[in-house]
Every structure is written in structure tokens, then in C-alpha cells.
Design a protein around this motif. Structure first.
Motif: not given
Length: 232
Positions: A201, A204, A207-208, A217, A220, A225-226, A230
Motif C-alpha cells: 500500500q 502504491r 507510485q501515485k 509507473r 503499475w 494496481w494504482l 491487488k
């Protein structure tokens, strides 16, 4: 079941023989065991070019050696990493391979299949140091996302397997049989624990909000996953 073993050495000493005890107790006629021995299967030293991070793992100068091992790892149900204790650490040849797999860590591009695997790390020493080795090996598996990881380290008080005392060998065999039974029950059934989920998490969110590495990025994003998806 498929087992992949990364041996940190070529010689067949205490660490190798204990690993073989585990394999004998974990496998049956339907088990496929794939073994890699360092340094025979070790790639050249990582040169820090960052290609695996920024351009993709296939752009690593040593991808021809590294990627077949990665593919085997991805398809395994059980991953076994083992190394004798060399000056309070894993063997340099095994570390060289693991350096090439940094892109698989959760901050970068973990493979979805990692989150359903079981791992086992093994080390021996004539004296002290196995805790440090097994911790380092476990850390690699954990940051790959491996769901359940077991450690076995043993002070054998001998410089070769042949000179380990018979009573210690009997003790080792009992311990191996017991731990192998626990491991067998987890294969194909395990899921990530709270710590793994928490790290995922955090990654995550990272990466956001960060875009320093578009390759990570995009990975993901492709995995979904963004958002709320999961890998388990």
C-alpha cells in the motif's frame, strides 16, 4: 509442485547437504526441482546502469543470463535460497545475482505470482553468522512479495559436512523433517501477511504521487494496481 533453488556455492558442504535434506522431505515423484549453482550460474557483476529500472529488465547487459533464472523463479511454487556464511554474510556470487533482481522489489515491479509463493532460506556456519545470512536472504524474498518465508540457520561446529558430529546430524534431520512438514502445508495455500500488504500500500501511494521512473509507473498502471486492484 515446482521448486527453484538458488545455491550460493558450488561445493557440496553443510549448507548444500541440509538443503538436500529439505528437498528430499519436500518433494515427491510429481515435484520438479530446478537448481542454480553460484558462481557457475552467476551473471557478471551489476554495473549500476539502471537499465532494469528505467528501460526494462530485458535491457540489462546481463539479461541473457539473468532472465532465464527469473522465468524459473516466476513459475516456482517454492523458492529456496541458501548460502554458507562468508564473513557474516551470504556468498558474493549469490549477492551478485540478487543485485540484478532489484527491479523485482515492491518499490519497482514485483511480479504478481510472487504474492502466492512460499520461500525457504538456509545457511550454515562453523561458528556464528547464520542469522545475518538468513535475514538478508529473507529480506530479498520479502521485498519480492513472497507471501510466507521460513528460515533455517545452523551452527554445525565443523568445517565440512563429513566432520559434523553424528548427534548434530541427527538433530538437524529432526528439525528439517519438522520444518519441511510445516512448509508443505503452506504451498499453494498461503497469502501475504499484514506487513507485506502494508508495504504494498505504501508503494502504491508512492507510485501515485511520484513519477521519477515512468517504466515502474507504467507497470503499475498496466497491472491496475494504482486503483483498488491487488496482486493477491
Amino acid at each position: 509442485m515446482r521448486i527453484v533453488v538458488l545455491h550460493g556455492q558450488l561445493h557440496k558442504g553443510s549448507t548444500y547437504n541440509i538443503t538436500k535434506l529439505f528437498l528430499d522431505n519436500l518433494s515427491d515423484e510429481n515435484t520438479e526441482i530446478i537448481e542454480y549453482f553460484m558462481p557457475k550460474d552467476t551473471p557478471s557483476f551489476c554495473i549500476g546502469c539502471f537499465n532494469c529500472f528505467t528501460k526494462g529488465e530485458e535491457q540489462c547487459p546481463h539479461a541473457e543470463v539473468v532472465q532465464p533464472i527469473v522465468k524459473a523463479i516466476e513459475e516456482a511454487d517454492l523458492l529456496v535460497l541458501e548460502s554458507p556464511c562468508y564473513v557474516y554474510g551470504m556468498s558474493g556470487q549469490l549477492k551478485t545475482l540478487l543485485d540484478h533482481l532489484a527491479y523485482l522489489w515492491m518499490p519497482h515491479r514485483p511480479h504478481p505470482k510472487m504474492f502466492s509463493k512460499v520461500g525457504l532460506v538456509i545457511s550454515t556456519a562453523a561458528g556464528a553468522g547464520t542469522k545475518k545470512v538468513t535475514k538478508a536472504l529473507k529480506d530479498n524474498l520479502f521485498y519480492w512479495g513472497v507471501a510466507k518465508i521460513y528460515r533455517y540457520g545452523k551452527n554445525v561446529a565443523a568445517s565440512s559436512w563429513e566432520t559434523v558430529k553424528p548427534e548434530k546430524k541427527r538433530q538437524i534431520e529432526k528439525e528439517v523433517i519438522k520444518l519441511a512438514s510445516r512448509i508443505s502445508k503452506q504451498i499453494g495455500k498461503t497469502k501475504p501477511g499484514i506487513k507485506t500488504k502494508a508495504i504494498f500500500q505504501v508503494m502504491r501511494m508512492s507510485q501515485k504521487i511520484n513519477d521519477w521512473n515512468p517504466t515502474d509507473r507504467e507497470y503499475w498502471l498496466q497491472k491496475g494496481w494504482l486503483d483498488s486492484s491487488k496482486p493477491w
